[in-house]
Each structure stands twice: as structure tokens, then as C-alpha cells.
Design a protein around this motif. Structure first.
Motif, PDB file in Angstrom:
ATOM      1  N   ALA A 270       0.832  -1.197   0.000  1.00 10.61           N
ATOM      2  CA  ALA A 270       0.000   0.000   0.000  1.00 10.61           C
ATOM      3  C   ALA A 270       0.870   1.250   0.000  1.00 10.61           C
ATOM      4  CB  ALA A 270      -0.919  -0.005   1.219  1.00 10.61           C
ATOM      5  N   GLU A 271       1.954   1.206   0.758  1.00 11.73           N
ATOM      6  CA  GLU A 271       2.842   2.366   0.849  1.00 11.73           C
ATOM      7  C   GLU A 271       4.281   1.867   0.921  1.00 11.73           C
ATOM      8  OE1 GLU A 271       3.807   5.641   4.207  1.00 11.73           O
ATOM      9  OE2 GLU A 271       1.702   5.295   3.785  1.00 11.73           O
ATOM     10  N   ALA A 272       5.103   2.279   0.012  1.00 13.53           N
ATOM     11  CA  ALA A 272       6.504   1.877   0.001  1.00 13.53           C
ATOM     12  C   ALA A 272       7.379   3.117   0.119  1.00 13.53           C
ATOM     13  CB  ALA A 272       6.844   1.125  -1.281  1.00 13.53           C
ATOM     14  N   ARG A 273       8.374   3.045   1.018  1.00 17.69           N
ATOM     15  CA  ARG A 273       9.303   4.170   1.145  1.00 17.69           C
ATOM     16  C   ARG A 273      10.228   4.169  -0.054  1.00 17.69           C
ATOM     17  NH1 ARG A 273      11.854   3.724   7.012  1.00 17.69           N
ATOM     18  NH2 ARG A 273      12.480   1.769   6.112  1.00 17.69           N
ATOM     19  N   PRO A 274      10.562   5.332  -0.575  1.00 22.65           N
ATOM     20  CA  PRO A 274      11.465   5.369  -1.730  1.00 22.65           C
ATOM     21  C   PRO A 274      12.866   4.912  -1.340  1.00 22.65           C
ATOM     22  CG  PRO A 274      10.967   7.590  -0.965  1.00 22.65           C
ATOM     23  CD  PRO A 274      10.107   6.658  -0.174  1.00 22.65           C
ATOM     24  N   ALA A 275      13.462   4.133  -2.200  1.00 23.87           N
ATOM     25  CA  ALA A 275      14.823   3.654  -1.987  1.00 23.87           C
ATOM     26  C   ALA A 275      15.791   4.687  -2.553  1.00 23.87           C
ATOM     27  CB  ALA A 275      15.010   2.315  -2.682  1.00 23.87           C
ATOM     28  N   PRO A 276      17.062   4.611  -2.162  1.00 25.00           N
ATOM     29  CA  PRO A 276      18.058   5.517  -2.745  1.00 25.00           C
ATOM     30  C   PRO A 276      18.094   5.373  -4.270  1.00 25.00           C
ATOM     31  CG  PRO A 276      18.952   4.404  -0.825  1.00 25.00           C
ATOM     32  CD  PRO A 276      17.625   3.766  -1.114  1.00 25.00           C
ATOM     33  N   ALA A 277      18.426   6.471  -4.952  1.00 22.90           N
ATOM     34  CA  ALA A 277      18.412   6.489  -6.409  1.00 22.90           C
ATOM     35  C   ALA A 277      19.746   6.091  -7.023  1.00 22.90           C
ATOM     36  CB  ALA A 277      18.018   7.880  -6.905  1.00 22.90           C
ATOM     37  N   SER A 278      20.865   6.452  -6.359  1.00 24.16           N
ATOM     38  CA  SER A 278      22.170   6.136  -6.947  1.00 24.16           C
ATOM     39  C   SER A 278      23.169   5.757  -5.868  1.00 24.16           C
ATOM     40  CB  SER A 278      22.706   7.313  -7.755  1.00 24.16           C
ATOM     41  OG  SER A 278      23.043   8.381  -6.898  1.00 24.16           O
ATOM     42  N   LEU A 279      24.122   4.935  -6.274  1.00 22.49           N
ATOM     43  CA  LEU A 279      25.180   4.455  -5.389  1.00 22.49           C
ATOM     44  C   LEU A 279      26.501   4.578  -6.131  1.00 22.49           C
ATOM     45  CD1 LEU A 279      26.213   2.833  -2.858  1.00 22.49           C
ATOM     46  CD2 LEU A 279      25.750   0.775  -4.180  1.00 22.49           C
ATOM     47  N   THR A 280      27.439   5.311  -5.554  1.00 20.96           N
ATOM     48  CA  THR A 280      28.779   5.419  -6.112  1.00 20.96           C
ATOM     49  C   THR A 280      29.721   4.653  -5.198  1.00 20.96           C
ATOM     50  OG1 THR A 280      28.308   7.628  -6.969  1.00 20.96           O
ATOM     51  CG2 THR A 280      30.623   7.009  -6.802  1.00 20.96           C
ATOM     52  N   VAL A 281      30.407   3.663  -5.752  1.00 16.92           N
ATOM     53  CA  VAL A 281      31.369   2.878  -4.984  1.00 16.92           C
ATOM     54  C   VAL A 281      32.717   3.017  -5.663  1.00 16.92           C
ATOM     55  CG1 VAL A 281      31.976   0.602  -4.080  1.00 16.92           C
ATOM     56  CG2 VAL A 281      29.579   1.252  -4.279  1.00 16.92           C
ATOM     57  N   GLN A 282      33.679   3.484  -4.922  1.00 17.43           N
ATOM     58  CA  GLN A 282      35.009   3.698  -5.475  1.00 17.43           C
ATOM     59  C   GLN A 282      35.726   2.360  -5.631  1.00 17.43           C
ATOM     60  OE1 GLN A 282      37.481   6.129  -2.986  1.00 17.43           O
ATOM     61  NE2 GLN A 282      38.724   6.801  -4.695  1.00 17.43           N
ATOM     62  N   GLY A 283      36.398   2.183  -6.765  1.00 18.19           N
ATOM     63  CA  GLY A 283      37.269   1.032  -6.990  1.00 18.19           C
ATOM     64  C   GLY A 283      36.577  -0.262  -7.358  1.00 18.19           C
ATOM     65  N   LEU A 284      35.431  -0.206  -8.041  1.00 14.75           N
ATOM     66  CA  LEU A 284      34.761  -1.434  -8.456  1.00 14.75           C
ATOM     67  C   LEU A 284      35.485  -2.076  -9.623  1.00 14.75           C
ATOM     68  CD1 LEU A 284      30.977  -0.512  -8.333  1.00 14.75           C
ATOM     69  CD2 LEU A 284      32.288  -1.867  -6.706  1.00 14.75           C
ATOM     70  N   ALA A 285      35.492  -3.404  -9.635  1.00  9.78           N
ATOM     71  CA  ALA A 285      36.161  -4.131 -10.712  1.00  9.78           C
ATOM     72  C   ALA A 285      35.326  -4.111 -11.996  1.00  9.78           C
ATOM     73  CB  ALA A 285      36.434  -5.569 -10.279  1.00  9.78           C
ATOM     74  N   ASP A 286      34.032  -4.435 -11.901  1.00  5.56           N
ATOM     75  CA  ASP A 286      33.195  -4.536 -13.095  1.00  5.56           C
ATOM     76  C   ASP A 286      31.758  -4.148 -12.738  1.00  5.56           C
ATOM     77  OD1 ASP A 286      31.988  -5.116 -15.476  1.00  5.56           O
ATOM     78  OD2 ASP A 286      32.595  -7.230 -15.531  1.00  5.56           O
ATOM     79  N   ALA A 287      31.450  -2.874 -12.851  1.00  5.70           N
ATOM     80  CA  ALA A 287      30.136  -2.358 -12.461  1.00  5.70           C
ATOM     81  C   ALA A 287      29.018  -2.953 -13.325  1.00  5.70           C
ATOM     82  CB  ALA A 287      30.117  -0.840 -12.550  1.00  5.70           C
ATOM     83  N   ALA A 288      29.256  -3.156 -14.611  1.00  2.00           N
ATOM     84  CA  ALA A 288      28.221  -3.705 -15.490  1.00  2.00           C
ATOM     85  C   ALA A 288      27.834  -5.118 -15.048  1.00  2.00           C
ATOM     86  CB  ALA A 288      28.696  -3.707 -16.939  1.00  2.00           C
ATOM     87  N   ARG A 289      28.811  -5.910 -14.666  1.00  4.65           N
ATOM     88  CA  ARG A 289      28.551  -7.271 -14.185  1.00  4.65           C
ATOM     89  C   ARG A 289      27.721  -7.236 -12.908  1.00  4.65           C
ATOM     90  NH1 ARG A 289      31.476  -9.650 -10.466  1.00  4.65           N
ATOM     91  NH2 ARG A 289      30.997 -11.791 -10.017  1.00  4.65           N
ATOM     92  N   LEU A 290      28.070  -6.327 -12.003  1.00  2.37           N
ATOM     93  CA  LEU A 290      27.335  -6.211 -10.742  1.00  2.37           C
ATOM     94  C   LEU A 290      25.889  -5.789 -10.983  1.00  2.37           C
ATOM     95  CD1 LEU A 290      29.976  -4.526  -8.432  1.00  2.37           C
ATOM     96  CD2 LEU A 290      29.239  -6.906  -8.428  1.00  2.37           C
ATOM     97  N   GLU A 291      25.678  -4.856 -11.895  1.00  2.00           N
ATOM     98  CA  GLU A 291      24.310  -4.440 -12.205  1.00  2.00           C
ATOM     99  C   GLU A 291      23.521  -5.580 -12.829  1.00  2.00           C
ATOM    100  OE1 GLU A 291      24.960  -0.671 -14.345  1.00  2.00           O
ATOM    101  OE2 GLU A 291      23.804   0.213 -12.709  1.00  2.00           O
ATOM    102  N   ALA A 292      24.164  -6.392 -13.660  1.00  2.00           N
ATOM    103  CA  ALA A 292      23.482  -7.542 -14.263  1.00  2.00           C
ATOM    104  C   ALA A 292      23.112  -8.572 -13.194  1.00  2.00           C
ATOM    105  CB  ALA A 292      24.367  -8.176 -15.331  1.00  2.00           C
TER     106      ALA A 292
END
Length: 196
Positions: free
Chosen positions: A109-131
Motif C-alpha cells: 500500500a505504501e513503500a518508502r522510496p529507496a536511494p536512487a544512486s550508489l557510487t562505490v570507489q574502486g569497483l572491478a566490473d560495475a556492469a557485471r554487478l548491475e546484471a
């Protein structure tokens, strides 16, 4: 939640930034004295953004706990943009944060909004993590759907979507299920108006 790559300098305007401390440094910080591995505490609030702290993760499991706890804190504070300092286990932390940041809102019925963006320094493969995070969310969407929404026909249609990503999908009808000797599945499906 969108995963943003790059240095934290570009993320200085983040609503909430996570920094890592050693157990010795945590003893010096009043707010962080009770900090346990996998936990996150709020250190300060300010106009330029809030700062949270966690003990430096010693393994991927602790990093996943920190990622989930960080997103929970961010959601409680209403933070929309998040930033995380580099960590040896940044990939595990980012994946847990992405999974925790995606909320099932279709049946609430009511959902709190989640954060919109996350910046993490030093990721190896961001595209893989998003997949990977998208795959986790896809599975959660299927599991959270009630039986009147996710019937066998709908599940077959959703499975077909995986073919776009290179998966080999076979959909069996009742004749194929019985030919394979899956009598129990056929018996359960007999009670469905949609069929197996």
C-alpha cells in the motif's frame, strides 16, 4: 538504484557517504564505539551530506552485511544519493547494496522510496554487478508475486524473457510433463485453471 562508477570526488554531493574505520579508530569516535563487524552507524549530519561509518570488512560476507545495513540506514534517513569509499570487497558490498535498495512495491500500500544512486570507489566490473543485481531482482519479483498473478502461463512468459539474455528456455505443456514422468507436477497443475 543505479550504480555509478568513478571517484568519490564527483560524489561529494552525496546525501550519505560511507567511510571505513579500523577497530582502533572506532574506539576514538564516540558514535562508533559500539560498532560491530557488518554494522553501520551514522557519524554526522550536515548541509553537505551525512557521513556513516563501518568497520573495514574482513571478508565478502561482512561486506555484504555492510552494504545491506548502509542501504537500510540510507532509506531510514531518506538519502537519495549514496557514496562508498574503496574497500577490498567493494564488489560484494555494492551487490548487496543494490539488492537491498531495490524494493518490491507492486503489492504494498505504501513503500518508502529507496536511494536512487550508489557510487562505490574502486569497483572491478560495475556492469557485471548491475546484471547480477537485475537477476536477483527478477527472481525476487517472481517469488513475491501471488499465485493469482504468477500462474504457469505467466511464469512461462517471464522465462521466455531470459532468452534475450542468451538463456536456453524450454517450456513444457501437460503432455510433455506427463511424458517425462512428472506425475506429481501434473497432478498439482490439474487444480489450476491456467493448466501447467
Amino acid at each position: 538504484m543505479q550504480l555509478v562508477t568513478g571517484p568519490l570526488e564527483g560524489a561529494q554531493a552525496a546525501d550519505l557517504t560511507l567511510t571505513f574505520v579500523t577497530p582502533q579508530a572506532a574506539e576514538q569516535l564516540r558514535a562508533a564505539r559500539a560498532l560491530k563487524p557488518g554494522g553501520v552507524v551514522l557519524l554526522s549530519r550536515g548541509e553537505a551530506g551525512d557521513v556513516a561509518a563501518a568497520l573495514t570488512p574482513e571478508d565478502p560476507a561482512q561486506a555484504r552485511e555492510v552494504g545491506a545495513a548502509f542501504v537500510k540506514l540510507a532509506t531510514d534517513l531518506g538519502a537519495r544519493t549514496l557514496a562508498v569509499e574503496a574497500s577490498e570487497y567493494g564488489d560484494a558490498l555494492a551487490l548487496a547494496a543494490l539488492a537491498a535498495g531495490r524494493r518490491e512495491a507492486r503489492y504494498r500500500a505504501e513503500a518508502r522510496p529507496a536511494p536512487a544512486s550508489l557510487t562505490v570507489q574502486g569497483l572491478a566490473d560495475a556492469a557485471r554487478l548491475e546484471a547480477l543485481a537485475a537477476g536477483v531482482q527478477f527472481a525476487r519479483d517472481l517469488v513475491n508475486a501471488p499465485a493469482n498473478v504468477l500462474n504457469p502461463v505467466t511464469l512461462a512468459r517471464e522465462a521466455r524473457r531470459l532468452e534475450e539474455h542468451g538463456a536456453d528456455v524450454d517450456i513444457w505443456d501437460s503432455a510433455e510433463i506427463e511424458a517425462r514422468g512428472m506425475g506429481l507436477l501434473a497432478a498439482v497443475a490439474a487444480g489450476s485453471a491456467a493448466g501447467p
